[in-house]
Design an enzyme around this catalytic site. Sequence first.
Site, PDB file in Angstrom:
ATOM      1  CD1 TRP A 177     -44.816  47.353  26.501  1.00  0.00           C
ATOM      2  CD2 TRP A 177     -42.744  48.143  26.685  1.00  0.00           C
ATOM      3  NE1 TRP A 177     -44.148  47.051  25.352  1.00  0.00           N
ATOM      4  CE2 TRP A 177     -42.874  47.517  25.442  1.00  0.00           C
ATOM      5  CE3 TRP A 177     -41.519  48.710  27.029  1.00  0.00           C
ATOM      6  CZ2 TRP A 177     -41.842  47.439  24.516  1.00  0.00           C
ATOM      7  CZ3 TRP A 177     -40.479  48.637  26.120  1.00  0.00           C
ATOM      8  CH2 TRP A 177     -40.640  48.010  24.882  1.00  0.00           C
ATOM      9  CG  HIS A 226     -41.399  50.919  38.438  1.00  0.00           C
ATOM     10  ND1 HIS A 226     -41.500  51.747  39.536  1.00  0.00           N
ATOM     11  CD2 HIS A 226     -42.662  50.709  38.023  1.00  0.00           C
ATOM     12  CE1 HIS A 226     -42.768  52.010  39.774  1.00  0.00           C
ATOM     13  NE2 HIS A 226     -43.495  51.392  38.876  1.00  0.00           N
ATOM     14  CG  ASP A 257     -46.106  47.261  39.964  1.00  0.00           C
ATOM     15  OD1 ASP A 257     -46.896  47.729  40.812  1.00  0.00           O
ATOM     16  OD2 ASP A 257     -45.652  47.929  39.026  1.00  0.00           O
ATOM     17  NE  ARG A 260     -51.141  47.397  42.804  1.00  0.00           N
ATOM     18  CZ  ARG A 260     -51.131  48.634  42.313  1.00  0.00           C
ATOM     19  NH1 ARG A 260     -50.032  49.130  41.799  1.00  0.00           N
ATOM     20  NH2 ARG A 260     -52.210  49.368  42.333  1.00  0.00           N
ATOM     21  CG  HIS A 306     -48.186  50.429  44.343  1.00  0.00           C
ATOM     22  ND1 HIS A 306     -47.169  49.956  43.534  1.00  0.00           N
ATOM     23  CD2 HIS A 306     -48.357  49.494  45.307  1.00  0.00           C
ATOM     24  CE1 HIS A 306     -46.763  48.777  43.991  1.00  0.00           C
ATOM     25  NE2 HIS A 306     -47.470  48.478  45.067  1.00  0.00           N
ATOM     26  CG  HIS A 311     -42.413  49.783  42.843  1.00  0.00           C
ATOM     27  ND1 HIS A 311     -42.301  49.069  41.674  1.00  0.00           N
ATOM     28  CD2 HIS A 311     -43.695  50.199  42.896  1.00  0.00           C
ATOM     29  CE1 HIS A 311     -43.466  49.039  41.060  1.00  0.00           C
ATOM     30  NE2 HIS A 311     -44.341  49.721  41.785  1.00  0.00           N
ATOM     31  CG  ASP A 349     -45.568  53.327  41.796  1.00  0.00           C
ATOM     32  OD1 ASP A 349     -45.456  53.038  40.580  1.00  0.00           O
ATOM     33  OD2 ASP A 349     -45.851  52.481  42.668  1.00  0.00           O
ATOM     34  CG  HIS A 400     -48.889  55.804  40.140  1.00  0.00           C
ATOM     35  ND1 HIS A 400     -48.819  54.635  40.870  1.00  0.00           N
ATOM     36  CD2 HIS A 400     -48.821  55.428  38.844  1.00  0.00           C
ATOM     37  CE1 HIS A 400     -48.707  53.604  40.057  1.00  0.00           C
ATOM     38  NE2 HIS A 400     -48.698  54.050  38.813  1.00  0.00           N
ATOM     39  CG  HIS A 456     -52.792  54.186  35.309  1.00  0.00           C
ATOM     40  ND1 HIS A 456     -52.730  55.001  36.410  1.00  0.00           N
ATOM     41  CD2 HIS A 456     -51.812  53.272  35.483  1.00  0.00           C
ATOM     42  CE1 HIS A 456     -51.751  54.601  37.208  1.00  0.00           C
ATOM     43  NE2 HIS A 456     -51.179  53.544  36.673  1.00  0.00           N
ATOM     44  CG  ASP A 507     -48.323  52.542  34.539  1.00  0.00           C
ATOM     45  OD1 ASP A 507     -47.805  53.465  35.190  1.00  0.00           O
ATOM     46  OD2 ASP A 507     -49.051  51.660  35.040  1.00  0.00           O
TER      47      ASP A 507
END
Length: 389
Positions: free
Chosen positions: A20, A25, A70, A73, A83, A152, A156, A162, A185, A189
């Site tokens: 998700w 994004h 991501d 990362r 990010h 990306h 963010d 963020h 968070h 997201d």
Amino acid sequence: MRLVLALTALVSALPVAYAWGAAGHEIVATIAQMHLQPPVMRHLCAVLSSDADFDRTRPCTLAAIAPWADKIRMHARWSAALHYIGARDDHPPDSCAFPGARGWAGHEDINVLHAIRNVTGILDGFVARGGVRRASAKEMATASEALKFLVHFVGDMHQPLHLTGRDRGGNGDKVAWNGRVTNLHSLWDSLLIAKALRTIPRNYTRPLPVPPMEAVLKGTIYDPYVRRIMYEGVGLGAYSTVRGRWEDEVEAWLDCPAPPMQSFLQRPLQAAFGVGARSETDDGRICPHAWAAPIHKLNCDFIWPRELDDPAYPHMHAVDAENELRDAMEDYGRRGRSGGHYLELDTPEYAGAIAERWVVEKLLAQGGIRLAGILNDIFMPLTAHNNND
Ligand SMILES: *[C@@H]1O[C@H](CO)[C@@H](O)[C@H](O)[C@H]1NC(C)=O
Ligand SMILES: *[C@@H]1O[C@H](CO)[C@@H](O)[C@H](O)[C@H]1NC(C)=O
């Protein structure tokens, strides 16, 4: 036995949350692609298809590369701090500093605003040297990586959490969502978007007679959501008699304030007070700080629930990865039972008010429009060059 079960449950629970996160994004990237000049998209695909890991079995879309940053990362630990951004004095919902007198937390120019400035600079340089036609394999690889980061990071930057460092952007704040434990968070997201996807009016499941929009939609679960954001929000211009709710302001989303005048005497003073931050990342063309400031302010306006600071609601702050993993396993065991223990946010007052005001949809649209604006701006010189050939 319980541990094995808990672990299996945890493993099967994780990819859902992750997928998700990717949707947000991809939606930003999809809206951006609808607003690119066609020659610009061709250049971007030429850059991306030079990549060793470019998937030739799928059409070239910005959505396909949007979650990349991501995915790497975990391996490219250096990129994790790119990010997000947090200011030392920032503490929603009581005070929203961006950055405030003591500046940004962490290493001063390693954050999402500077990262956007950095990768746009890399792409400007690539274009100035002649773009794809003149680039060496190494320059192509650098440009491709910069482009994937840019797609990306603009996403963010439009996720308000963020932009605050409090409790690692709300990752440390347990809340309940429909009786299940999550954190603030993740809710922003993924869960708010997931709920929006489930409640789309059925009339958006079929294509609309808007070829430039439908050409970009590739049969994903979020196609109906993007149609709705475009039709009712951004507006379809000559393709629709219905005006989008933001149709009159969309152009202005790309505006950048004139850079502040500064003498060399003022500069060190401004830097000492953290006000210099804006001029480091912003110019009259691309201005991540100016764009992010009103988004960051939403954390104080209504995103950070004041009740979280009420001692009646526990919201342990996981201090390290090991604790976080243990908490997640314990929470998973509690799902659906004592999620009610935490502050419930799938309520008419919180999630309902956010949906009614189209908050998430507007952020996704702004991300998409700004990403398109940046890319059109950077790559336009190359398209003018081509027309002269
Ligand atoms: C981007 O950041 C890298 C690493 O800090 C630096 O070497 C490079 O010069 C920067 N490029 C631009 C255009 O800002
Ligand atoms: C779809 O339905 C919604 C609500 O029922 C309506 O507001 C919207 O205008 C419709 N959209 C289209 C494209 O017909």
